[in-house]
Each structure stands twice: as C-alpha cells, then as structure tokens.
Scaffold this active site. Sequence first.
Site, PDB file in Angstrom:
ATOM      1  N   LYS A 118     -23.813  23.312  -2.012  1.00  0.00           N
ATOM      2  CA  LYS A 118     -23.927  23.103  -3.335  1.00  0.00           C
ATOM      3  C   LYS A 118     -22.748  22.130  -4.031  1.00  0.00           C
ATOM      4  O   LYS A 118     -21.528  22.741  -3.748  1.00  0.00           O
ATOM      5  CB  LYS A 118     -24.223  24.287  -4.285  1.00  0.00           C
ATOM      6  CG  LYS A 118     -24.649  23.943  -5.831  1.00  0.00           C
ATOM      7  CD  LYS A 118     -25.203  25.081  -6.371  1.00  0.00           C
ATOM      8  CE  LYS A 118     -24.261  26.044  -6.952  1.00  0.00           C
ATOM      9  NZ  LYS A 118     -23.216  25.504  -7.789  1.00  0.00           N
ATOM     10  N   GLU A 187     -27.581  24.319 -15.456  1.00  0.00           N
ATOM     11  CA  GLU A 187     -27.125  25.456 -16.081  1.00  0.00           C
ATOM     12  C   GLU A 187     -26.755  25.231 -17.455  1.00  0.00           C
ATOM     13  O   GLU A 187     -26.170  23.951 -17.805  1.00  0.00           O
ATOM     14  CB  GLU A 187     -25.711  25.455 -15.587  1.00  0.00           C
ATOM     15  CG  GLU A 187     -24.671  26.804 -15.919  1.00  0.00           C
ATOM     16  CD  GLU A 187     -23.735  27.257 -15.240  1.00  0.00           C
ATOM     17  OE1 GLU A 187     -22.928  28.152 -15.566  1.00  0.00           O
ATOM     18  OE2 GLU A 187     -23.392  26.614 -14.093  1.00  0.00           O
TER      19      GLU A 187
END
EC number: 2.1.2.11
Length: 269
Positions: A118, A187
């Site tokens: 990631k 996010e």
Amino acid sequence: MEEASNKRRTREHLQQKYQSGEKIAVLTCYDATFANVLEKAGIDILLVGDSLGNVIQGKPDTLSVSLEDMLYHTTCVARSTHKAFIIADMPFGTFQVSPQETFTHAARLLAAGAQMVKIEGGRHMAETVDFLTNRGIPVCAHIGLTPQSLHQLGGYKLQGKKTEDAQRLREDAMALQEAGTAMLVMEMMPATLAGEITQRLSIPTIGIGAGSICSGQVLVLHDMLGIYPGKPPRFVRNFLQDTNSIHSAVEAYVQAVRSGMFPANEHAF
C-alpha cells in the site's frame, strides 16, 4: 459468495467479491496471535499497517516506522495465517524515491509474506504504481487523508470538502486506476464524494471515515476493540463492548461491514 477452501485468498478472489457486490472486511494486524484470531473470525484482508508506530511502538505518528519494522511484522502475520489476504504498508521514505528503489523495497515486503503493498498519495504516484505493477507487484493506493503527509496537510483533517479538492481526489483516483492500482483506500473524505469515486472505478475501494458506499471498510484493530487510549475518531465503532470476546467482536465487525450496517451515518462525514 462461497469461501474458497483453505487456500490463501488472492487478488482475483477479492475482485470476485467486489464484482458480486459483497463488502470486503479489512482490519490492521501486526502480530501472529491476533492474525490467527482475525483469520478465524472471517476477516478478508489483514493490513500490516504503519499504524503500528502508534499502537505498538507508542509513537505520535507513523513517520519513523522503518522498512525493517514492516518486514518483521509482515513476517509475523504471514507465518500464522493460511487464508487471509495480506497487504503491507510501505513506510515513509521507502516509496517517495525512484520507482526502481521503490521496487526494491516493495519486493522485500512481498518476500516477507505480503501479497500487495500500500502506497499513500495521488496521481503523482502513478508512475511508481505503473512501474511496480508491470513488474509483478500489486499495489493498493491510498488517497484522502494520508497520515504520512500529516505535516503538509496541517494535521488529521477531513479532505475533499472544497470543490477543487474534491475534483483533485476524483482525478487522483482515476489516474491511479489507469496506472494499474488494484485497490484504493479512501480515508476521511465526505461520504458522497467517496461514493461517487467508488461508482466511477472498476476496482474495490476500502473506506475509513469515507461512508458506507465503498466496496469495503478498514479500521485499526486497537480502535475497533476500544483499547487504544484517547478519544476515538468519529468513524470508529467499538465492537468489543457488546460482545464477550475478541473473536466475537471481530465476527460482529465482519457481519456489520458485509451487511452494510457499518459504517452508519454517525460514522460518516
């Protein structure tokens, strides 16, 4: 959909879940014991997050987490699991370099047991994503609030509220998908924006503080269990308080994600 046998889940398995409309349940994990519990409770993806800097090492942020830290914890998680898909964060300073250097660091994480890495950042990371994916390293991108950029962002703040910022995030998501990103974490973004991006993309989106329309959800394990000190973020729900074991709490989280009951409106922006 029916779970595959005892074989390790693959990127294709997750894509099938996404295409069938089944929500993907993700939690962070850093050690062998919790990894075993989470896998038995039905978690789809274990994210070995650089959030270990906060919850394991007691640091104020993730910036000093090293590649060696990530390799150690990825190995611990991989060693005790057999089915869960494993993603490892690339720590600060290991991918804000040349694509070739990034490949070298990412390859070590795959050798430690990760199946995907990631990387935080938007379209400026597209060249690196393209370089990695064309050399056999699957990439999960991460946009919106990117904790490694907290000083540049001015702290942990909601992203994409202004029209121009929202458009930038839309363009980031499309650029990253075109570069070969297999999955996208979003996010602390307005739920409507995250939902719009999810509907535009053909890859799974994983939300954390980004509303319920995302293809799946992720939380920091210690937040989800209500055991991390301090006031929890708005998007967190304590799943342990209504159960009698960690295993039951994780099962409740998985069920809530898959049914669409979590996140609820009070967890969204």
